[in-house]
Design a protein around this motif. Structure first.
Motif, PDB file in Angstrom:
ATOM      1  N   GLY A  31       3.065  18.593   2.252  1.00 63.40           N
ATOM      2  CA  GLY A  31       4.475  18.990   2.314  1.00 63.40           C
ATOM      3  C   GLY A  31       5.353  17.767   2.448  1.00 63.40           C
ATOM      4  N   GLU A  32       6.195  17.760   3.476  1.00 63.07           N
ATOM      5  CA  GLU A  32       7.079  16.609   3.695  1.00 63.07           C
ATOM      6  C   GLU A  32       6.426  15.525   4.546  1.00 63.07           C
ATOM      7  OE1 GLU A  32       8.030  19.425   7.122  1.00 63.07           O
ATOM      8  OE2 GLU A  32       7.679  19.698   5.002  1.00 63.07           O
ATOM      9  N   TYR A  33       5.194  15.744   4.977  1.00 61.51           N
ATOM     10  CA  TYR A  33       4.479  14.783   5.831  1.00 61.51           C
ATOM     11  C   TYR A  33       3.658  13.811   4.996  1.00 61.51           C
ATOM     12  CZ  TYR A  33       5.480  18.236   9.437  1.00 61.51           C
ATOM     13  OH  TYR A  33       6.107  19.113  10.287  1.00 61.51           O
ATOM     14  N   GLU A  34       3.605  12.571   5.472  1.00 63.81           N
ATOM     15  CA  GLU A  34       2.779  11.560   4.829  1.00 63.81           C
ATOM     16  C   GLU A  34       2.123  10.703   5.896  1.00 63.81           C
ATOM     17  OE1 GLU A  34       4.405   9.355   1.565  1.00 63.81           O
ATOM     18  OE2 GLU A  34       5.796  10.974   1.072  1.00 63.81           O
ATOM     19  N   ALA A  35       0.892  10.282   5.612  1.00 64.99           N
ATOM     20  CA  ALA A  35       0.169   9.438   6.561  1.00 64.99           C
ATOM     21  C   ALA A  35      -0.858   8.604   5.797  1.00 64.99           C
ATOM     22  CB  ALA A  35      -0.518  10.284   7.622  1.00 64.99           C
ATOM     23  N   VAL A  36      -1.374   7.608   6.500  1.00 69.25           N
ATOM     24  CA  VAL A  36      -2.421   6.741   5.967  1.00 69.25           C
ATOM     25  C   VAL A  36      -3.596   6.806   6.935  1.00 69.25           C
ATOM     26  CG1 VAL A  36      -3.024   4.358   5.382  1.00 69.25           C
ATOM     27  CG2 VAL A  36      -0.725   5.225   4.872  1.00 69.25           C
ATOM     28  N   MET A  37      -4.796   7.045   6.383  1.00 60.57           N
ATOM     29  CA  MET A  37      -6.004   7.110   7.203  1.00 60.57           C
ATOM     30  C   MET A  37      -6.944   5.975   6.820  1.00 60.57           C
ATOM     31  SD  MET A  37      -8.837  10.167   7.581  1.00 60.57           S
ATOM     32  CE  MET A  37      -7.899  11.185   8.731  1.00 60.57           C
ATOM     33  N   GLU A  38      -7.366   5.220   7.817  1.00 60.63           N
ATOM     34  CA  GLU A  38      -8.313   4.130   7.636  1.00 60.63           C
ATOM     35  C   GLU A  38      -9.693   4.735   7.382  1.00 60.63           C
ATOM     36  OE1 GLU A  38     -11.069   1.091   8.504  1.00 60.63           O
ATOM     37  OE2 GLU A  38     -10.774   2.719   9.909  1.00 60.63           O
ATOM     38  N   LEU A  39     -10.489   4.134   6.490  1.00 61.22           N
ATOM     39  CA  LEU A  39     -11.740   4.757   6.061  1.00 61.22           C
ATOM     40  C   LEU A  39     -12.956   4.440   6.929  1.00 61.22           C
ATOM     41  CD1 LEU A  39     -11.459   4.461   2.193  1.00 61.22           C
ATOM     42  CD2 LEU A  39     -11.175   6.503   3.622  1.00 61.22           C
TER      43      LEU A  39
END
Length: 84
Positions: A31-39
């Motif tokens: 939706g309007e949310y965004e994030a970055v996840m380290e692998l």
């Protein structure tokens, strides 16, 4: 930015390495949310997504962690199976 997976309204992408920076990570849009996840440790390192979304992405990333790291390292982008 190639889309590598989509499930439950969550879009997972990975940038080309020449436009990115360490550590290895994926971009999440919900939706309007965004994030970055380290692998490596599967922690959110930037942005914010709802807790349930974070749990679903973490579950999916745990299943495909080796494949995701290989995609980052080789830049051989392909679709990854979604969470069911």
């Amino acid at each position: 930015m190639p889309e590598i997976c989509r499930f439950y309204g969550i879009i997972i992408r990975m940038y080309l390495i020449d436009r990115e920076h360490p550590p290895r990570h994926i971009h999440i849009k919900y939706g309007e949310y965004e994030a970055v996840m380290e692998l490596i440790n599967l922690n959110i390192i930037d942005g914010c997504i709802p807790r349930k979304c974070r749990q679903l992405v973490r579950e999916w990333a745990e299943i495909h962690q080796e494949e995701l790291i290989e995609i980052w390292d080789t830049q051989s982008f392909h679709k990854v199976e979604p969470l069911e």
